[in-house]
Design a protein around this motif. Structure first.
Motif, PDB file in Angstrom:
ATOM      1  N   GLY A  34      31.874  27.218 -72.992  1.00  0.00           N
ATOM      2  CA  GLY A  34      32.129  26.766 -71.629  1.00  0.00           C
ATOM      3  C   GLY A  34      33.335  25.852 -71.608  1.00  0.00           C
ATOM      4  O   GLY A  34      33.508  25.013 -72.505  1.00  0.00           O
ATOM      5  N   ILE A  35      34.184  26.029 -70.635  1.00  0.00           N
ATOM      6  CA  ILE A  35      35.395  25.212 -70.504  1.00  0.00           C
ATOM      7  C   ILE A  35      35.269  24.386 -69.235  1.00  0.00           C
ATOM      8  O   ILE A  35      35.274  24.929 -68.130  1.00  0.00           O
ATOM      9  CB  ILE A  35      36.651  26.107 -70.452  1.00  0.00           C
ATOM     10  N   ALA A  36      35.123  23.088 -69.389  1.00  0.00           N
ATOM     11  CA  ALA A  36      34.917  22.218 -68.236  1.00  0.00           C
ATOM     12  C   ALA A  36      36.155  21.409 -67.882  1.00  0.00           C
ATOM     13  O   ALA A  36      36.118  20.600 -66.961  1.00  0.00           O
ATOM     14  CB  ALA A  36      33.741  21.275 -68.493  1.00  0.00           C
ATOM     15  N   ALA A  37      37.250  21.622 -68.587  1.00  0.00           N
ATOM     16  CA  ALA A  37      38.462  20.838 -68.313  1.00  0.00           C
ATOM     17  C   ALA A  37      39.051  21.227 -66.967  1.00  0.00           C
ATOM     18  O   ALA A  37      39.309  22.406 -66.719  1.00  0.00           O
ATOM     19  CB  ALA A  37      39.489  21.076 -69.413  1.00  0.00           C
ATOM     20  N   PRO A  38      39.271  20.265 -66.079  1.00  0.00           N
ATOM     21  CA  PRO A  38      39.923  20.579 -64.807  1.00  0.00           C
ATOM     22  C   PRO A  38      41.408  20.832 -65.030  1.00  0.00           C
ATOM     23  O   PRO A  38      41.946  20.599 -66.121  1.00  0.00           O
ATOM     24  CB  PRO A  38      39.709  19.311 -63.977  1.00  0.00           C
ATOM     25  N   LEU A  39      42.072  21.317 -63.998  1.00  0.00           N
ATOM     26  CA  LEU A  39      43.513  21.486 -64.085  1.00  0.00           C
ATOM     27  C   LEU A  39      44.183  20.130 -64.268  1.00  0.00           C
ATOM     28  O   LEU A  39      43.707  19.120 -63.734  1.00  0.00           O
ATOM     29  CB  LEU A  39      44.045  22.147 -62.809  1.00  0.00           C
ATOM     30  N   PRO A  40      45.286  20.066 -65.015  1.00  0.00           N
ATOM     31  CA  PRO A  40      46.026  18.799 -65.101  1.00  0.00           C
ATOM     32  C   PRO A  40      46.516  18.388 -63.722  1.00  0.00           C
ATOM     33  O   PRO A  40      46.754  19.243 -62.847  1.00  0.00           O
ATOM     34  CB  PRO A  40      47.192  19.132 -66.044  1.00  0.00           C
ATOM     35  N   THR A  41      46.646  17.083 -63.516  1.00  0.00           N
ATOM     36  CA  THR A  41      47.022  16.558 -62.204  1.00  0.00           C
ATOM     37  C   THR A  41      48.296  15.739 -62.304  1.00  0.00           C
ATOM     38  O   THR A  41      48.484  14.985 -63.262  1.00  0.00           O
ATOM     39  CB  THR A  41      45.898  15.667 -61.634  1.00  0.00           C
ATOM     40  N   VAL A  42      49.177  15.907 -61.322  1.00  0.00           N
ATOM     41  CA  VAL A  42      50.353  15.044 -61.185  1.00  0.00           C
ATOM     42  C   VAL A  42      50.278  14.385 -59.814  1.00  0.00           C
ATOM     43  O   VAL A  42      49.811  14.990 -58.841  1.00  0.00           O
ATOM     44  CB  VAL A  42      51.667  15.835 -61.340  1.00  0.00           C
ATOM     45  N   ALA A  43      50.718  13.142 -59.745  1.00  0.00           N
ATOM     46  CA  ALA A  43      50.620  12.392 -58.496  1.00  0.00           C
ATOM     47  C   ALA A  43      51.710  11.317 -58.464  1.00  0.00           C
ATOM     48  O   ALA A  43      52.448  11.143 -59.447  1.00  0.00           O
ATOM     49  CB  ALA A  43      49.232  11.753 -58.369  1.00  0.00           C
ATOM     50  N   GLY A  44      51.805  10.623 -57.335  1.00  0.00           N
ATOM     51  CA  GLY A  44      52.768   9.528 -57.214  1.00  0.00           C
ATOM     52  C   GLY A  44      53.901   9.868 -56.264  1.00  0.00           C
ATOM     53  O   GLY A  44      53.939  10.922 -55.630  1.00  0.00           O
ATOM     54  N   GLU A  45      54.850   8.943 -56.177  1.00  0.00           N
ATOM     55  CA  GLU A  45      55.987   9.104 -55.269  1.00  0.00           C
ATOM     56  C   GLU A  45      57.037  10.049 -55.844  1.00  0.00           C
ATOM     57  O   GLU A  45      57.746  10.728 -55.102  1.00  0.00           O
ATOM     58  CB  GLU A  45      56.615   7.745 -54.973  1.00  0.00           C
ATOM     59  N   ALA A  46      57.176  10.085 -57.169  1.00  0.00           N
ATOM     60  CA  ALA A  46      58.180  10.936 -57.813  1.00  0.00           C
ATOM     61  C   ALA A  46      57.504  11.785 -58.870  1.00  0.00           C
ATOM     62  O   ALA A  46      56.883  11.262 -59.801  1.00  0.00           O
ATOM     63  CB  ALA A  46      59.285  10.094 -58.423  1.00  0.00           C
ATOM     64  N   ILE A  47      57.617  13.105 -58.732  1.00  0.00           N
ATOM     65  CA  ILE A  47      56.933  14.054 -59.613  1.00  0.00           C
ATOM     66  C   ILE A  47      57.966  15.030 -60.167  1.00  0.00           C
ATOM     67  O   ILE A  47      58.830  15.515 -59.436  1.00  0.00           O
ATOM     68  CB  ILE A  47      55.838  14.822 -58.838  1.00  0.00           C
ATOM     69  N   PRO A  75      50.046  22.518 -62.412  1.00  0.00           N
ATOM     70  CA  PRO A  75      49.181  21.347 -62.203  1.00  0.00           C
ATOM     71  C   PRO A  75      48.796  21.147 -60.744  1.00  0.00           C
ATOM     72  O   PRO A  75      49.530  21.537 -59.821  1.00  0.00           O
ATOM     73  CB  PRO A  75      50.046  20.181 -62.697  1.00  0.00           C
ATOM     74  N   LEU A  76      47.644  20.535 -60.546  1.00  0.00           N
ATOM     75  CA  LEU A  76      47.241  20.062 -59.227  1.00  0.00           C
ATOM     76  C   LEU A  76      48.180  18.942 -58.806  1.00  0.00           C
ATOM     77  O   LEU A  76      48.349  17.952 -59.530  1.00  0.00           O
ATOM     78  CB  LEU A  76      45.802  19.563 -59.268  1.00  0.00           C
ATOM     79  N   ILE A  77      48.801  19.089 -57.653  1.00  0.00           N
ATOM     80  CA  ILE A  77      49.625  18.021 -57.081  1.00  0.00           C
ATOM     81  C   ILE A  77      48.754  17.247 -56.105  1.00  0.00           C
ATOM     82  O   ILE A  77      48.243  17.801 -55.133  1.00  0.00           O
ATOM     83  CB  ILE A  77      50.866  18.582 -56.367  1.00  0.00           C
ATOM     84  N   ARG A  78      48.567  15.955 -56.386  1.00  0.00           N
ATOM     85  CA  ARG A  78      47.707  15.112 -55.549  1.00  0.00           C
ATOM     86  C   ARG A  78      48.595  14.158 -54.749  1.00  0.00           C
ATOM     87  O   ARG A  78      49.328  13.339 -55.322  1.00  0.00           O
ATOM     88  CB  ARG A  78      46.733  14.320 -56.410  1.00  0.00           C
ATOM     89  N   LEU A  79      48.552  14.284 -53.433  1.00  0.00           N
ATOM     90  CA  LEU A  79      49.370  13.459 -52.547  1.00  0.00           C
ATOM     91  C   LEU A  79      48.462  12.732 -51.566  1.00  0.00           C
ATOM     92  O   LEU A  79      47.269  12.993 -51.481  1.00  0.00           O
ATOM     93  CB  LEU A  79      50.374  14.332 -51.784  1.00  0.00           C
ATOM     94  N   ALA A  85      56.928  12.573 -50.332  1.00  0.00           N
ATOM     95  CA  ALA A  85      56.861  13.281 -51.606  1.00  0.00           C
ATOM     96  C   ALA A  85      58.273  13.558 -52.106  1.00  0.00           C
ATOM     97  O   ALA A  85      59.144  13.978 -51.350  1.00  0.00           O
ATOM     98  CB  ALA A  85      56.104  14.593 -51.433  1.00  0.00           C
ATOM     99  N   ARG A  86      58.486  13.300 -53.391  1.00  0.00           N
ATOM    100  CA  ARG A  86      59.760  13.601 -54.046  1.00  0.00           C
ATOM    101  C   ARG A  86      59.438  14.415 -55.299  1.00  0.00           C
ATOM    102  O   ARG A  86      58.917  13.880 -56.282  1.00  0.00           O
ATOM    103  CB  ARG A  86      60.493  12.307 -54.389  1.00  0.00           C
ATOM    104  N   PRO A 132      58.306  14.113 -45.847  1.00  0.00           N
ATOM    105  CA  PRO A 132      57.146  13.283 -45.501  1.00  0.00           C
ATOM    106  C   PRO A 132      55.874  14.118 -45.528  1.00  0.00           C
ATOM    107  O   PRO A 132      55.880  15.295 -45.148  1.00  0.00           O
ATOM    108  CB  PRO A 132      57.464  12.806 -44.072  1.00  0.00           C
ATOM    109  N   VAL A 133      54.793  13.519 -45.976  1.00  0.00           N
ATOM    110  CA  VAL A 133      53.501  14.199 -46.020  1.00  0.00           C
ATOM    111  C   VAL A 133      52.731  13.811 -44.758  1.00  0.00           C
ATOM    112  O   VAL A 133      52.254  12.687 -44.642  1.00  0.00           O
ATOM    113  CB  VAL A 133      52.714  13.814 -47.291  1.00  0.00           C
ATOM    114  N   ILE A 134      52.637  14.737 -43.814  1.00  0.00           N
ATOM    115  CA  ILE A 134      52.121  14.392 -42.485  1.00  0.00           C
ATOM    116  C   ILE A 134      50.716  14.938 -42.238  1.00  0.00           C
ATOM    117  O   ILE A 134      50.201  14.789 -41.129  1.00  0.00           O
ATOM    118  CB  ILE A 134      53.072  14.892 -41.388  1.00  0.00           C
ATOM    119  N   GLN A 135      50.099  15.537 -43.241  1.00  0.00           N
ATOM    120  CA  GLN A 135      48.800  16.152 -43.030  1.00  0.00           C
ATOM    121  C   GLN A 135      47.912  15.889 -44.240  1.00  0.00           C
ATOM    122  O   GLN A 135      48.347  15.332 -45.240  1.00  0.00           O
ATOM    123  CB  GLN A 135      48.985  17.662 -42.833  1.00  0.00           C
TER     124      GLN A 135
END
Length: 591
Positions: A34-47, A75-79, A85-86, A132-135
């Motif tokens: 079983g593989i339980a690792a989620p997708l890697p995530t990137v976040a922040g103002e500059a990606i 990767p999952l982009i978390r905003l 977003a940049r 800009p992230v408006i939603q």
């Protein structure tokens, strides 16, 4: 391991029974615990997102792909709503690439479609998207260059709301569904151009007719007269595809963990190139709370269909400390993506067999309910007058009656040119948004339909549309040509024009026998399904074969925007146009 527990071994080409129908399939025993690792995530103002070739492991086999930051899916982009977003894309390919932010409302220069909104990202170069992230909500991103999306260049986006989330949950999992092939996408496309049904290994057989599983002889004669195969509901199938969950095949047993009694939010994205999935979790209700990133009134179902490019958020509440199987069955039943929900890694539940593959009906040809009777046996006196589909009384026209109806319907669709991309015209297309999707009418449980979706909040624009636009979805399966209104993208002389701020009612008419998930960039639209000022808002809508879909659109984003079928090879074969939104009050409309 017995067949009774639904876990028999299935080879890639072993899903055909002796009669040509899908055999009872089960799935190979997991190649991992079983593989339980989620997708890697990137976040922040500059990606930074680095695009490069890579190898990926699918069901224990090495396969080639194109990924981002070493990951397929990307990767999952978390905003967060309200931020800027940049996103800098570092293209390490020896060819142009691009990224489109599917469903995000961004300035058109940042939309990421080469040749329409920007020039693309050249090989071995960098480009920075800034907007800009408006939603808020669940979205995704993918390449809009060539056929790179098929090779793995796609990933999810989750945008957290500025204020309290109206959806209560204890835990969440992002689930990206996709299809992957060891065959190069240009080789897949070449085979489709040579023979539209090349990958259809589920054709009807004499044994199926004798066993009563397939259509009657009269019906098959009629379909043969139209040079069409009712089993050909999907262009590319499990004969070449492995269906993935977060980049993992069915035998990998990707696992989403939960604790008993939790409300678990599943953010489900269909990032496939060509596969529409039917999703269910035997033993659990699925409460749909969001569609295409937009909150909807909760609706509990047992199964839903997710078209290519759609997203659905659902809540599940497992009340037992046991494993559950998440089943994402390909719409043509040629395979499935599979995952497990469980309290701990290493658990697995029974995997149901693939259900019998669907067959297209006369209604899927746009014959409506009345024309479906054309396939019934015909009295000789009616046959002699050409009122029936088959026999010696075809009226001397040499074609089945439904086919002649389709030919005659050119008079009812004068806007369609007589081009090779108009193989058929639906004589009696009907709104099918209240029907279960193709193949699910007899599922035996509640299936989500578009009319079940009701916006949680009031629509932002409730004006009555000032004009109407009717667009036909056309195709020629034999030559593998697809288009809007019979005109492929490379033959279009002018974009579809809108005045900025105008409200337009758009009706899509599907003149083909295949479903088409249609996506408009830069906008949301409201489905006209009887819910007034709480109509569901979507960026992608699946138009059923022989069906229509109507939506109201506010053209509130100035710029040039892609408008296309999101089946990758349909878009590549011409089913794409450009919508232009301008302030110019004197511009002429092509409606």
């Amino acid at each position: 391991m017995s067949e009774d527990d639904g876990m028999v071994k299935l080879t890639r080409r072993g899903f055909l029974g002796a009669a040509g129908a899908v055999a009872v399939p089960g799935w190979a025993q997991s190649v991992s615990a079983g593989i339980a690792a989620p997708l890697p995530t990137v976040a922040g103002e500059a990606i930074t997102l680095t695009v490069a070739h890579q190898m990926m492991q699918v069901d224990g086999r090495a396969m080639h792909g194109i990924g981002i930051n070493g990951s397929v899916p990307a990767p999952l982009i978390r905003l967060r709503q309200g931020q800027t977003a940049r996103l800098t894309v570092d293209n390490r390919l020896d060819e142009e690439t691009s990224l489109h932010w599917h469903g995000l409302l961004v300035p058109f220069q940042m939309d990421g479609v080469p040749g329409i909104s920007f020039p693309g990202i050249p090989a071995r170069s960098r480009f920075t998207y800034e907007f800009p992230v408006i939603q808020a909500g669940t979205y995704w991103y993918h390449s809009h260059s060539g056929l790179q999306e098929q090779m793995g260049l796609y990933g999810p986006i989750v945008i957290d709301p500025e204020e309290a989330d109206p959806v209560a949950f204890d835990r969440e999992h992002v689930i990206v569904l996709s299809d992957h092939s060891a065959m190069h996408p240009h080789a897949i496309f070449a085979r489709l151009k040579a023979q539209g049904g090349y990958f259809n290994y589920q054709k009807q057989t004499l044994a199926g007719l004798i066993a009563g599983r397939d259509q009657s002889a009269g019906e098959r004669w009629m379909w043969g007269g139209m040079r069409m195969d009712p089993s050909d509901v999907s262009d590319v199938t499990g004969s070449t595809y492995t269906y993935l969950v977060n980049g993992h095949g069915p035998a990998d047993n990707w696992t989403a963990l939960f604790s008993r009694g939790e409300r678990v939010r599943l953010r489900i994205v269909n990032a496939s190139a060509m596969t529409i999935f039917n999703v269910r979790i035997p033993g659990l209700k699925l409460t749909v709370v969001q569609a295409d990133g937009q909150d909807v009134r909760p609706v509990a179902v047992d199964e839903f269909q997710i078209a290519v490019a759609e997203t659905y958020d659902v809540i599940v509440e497992p009340d037992a400390a046991m494993a559950y199987t998440l089943v994402a069955e390909a719409w043509d039943r040629s395979g499935m993506a599979r995952a497990t929900l469980a309290p701990r890694v290493g658990m697995a539940a029974a995997v149901p067999a693939l259900r019998r593959r669907p067959l297209a009906t006369m209604k899927d040809m746009g014959m409506g309910m009345d024309h479906a009777a054309s396939a019934a046996p015909c009295a000789p006196e009616h046959a002699a007058m050409g009122h029936c589909a088959g026999g010696n009384g075809a009226g001397g026209h040499g074609a089945p009656a439904p086919m002649r109806h389709a030919m005659r319907d050119f008079a009812n669709a004068p806007e369609l040119p007589r081009t090779p991309t108009v193989q058929t015209v639906a004589p009696m297309p009907v709104d099918r948004t209240g029907e279960p999707p193709q193949g699910l009418a007899d599922a035996g449980h509640r299936v989500l339909v578009y009319r079940d979706l009701v916006a949680l909040g009031r629509n932002p624009d409730v004006r009555v549309p000032s004009r109407a636009l009717r667009i036909h979805l056309t195709g020629n399966m034999e030559r593998y040509m697809w288009a809007f209104d019979g005109v492929k993208l490379n033959k279009v002389k002018a974009p579809i024009p809108f005045r900025h701020g105008e409200r337009v009612r758009v009706t899509l008419v599907n003149d083909t026998m295949m479903a088409h998930p249609i996506h408009l960039h830069g906008h949301f639209f409201e489905l006209v399904t009887g819910h007034g000022d709480h109509a569901p808002r979507k960026h992608t809508v699946n138009v059923a074969p022989g069906g229509t879909v109507t939506f109201d659109l506010t053209a509130d984003a100035v710029g040039d925007w892609a408008f296309h079928c999101h089946l990758l090879y349909h878009m590549h074969a011409g089913m794409m146009q450009v919508v232009t939104v301008r302030h110019d009050a004197t511009m002429e409309h092509g409606a």
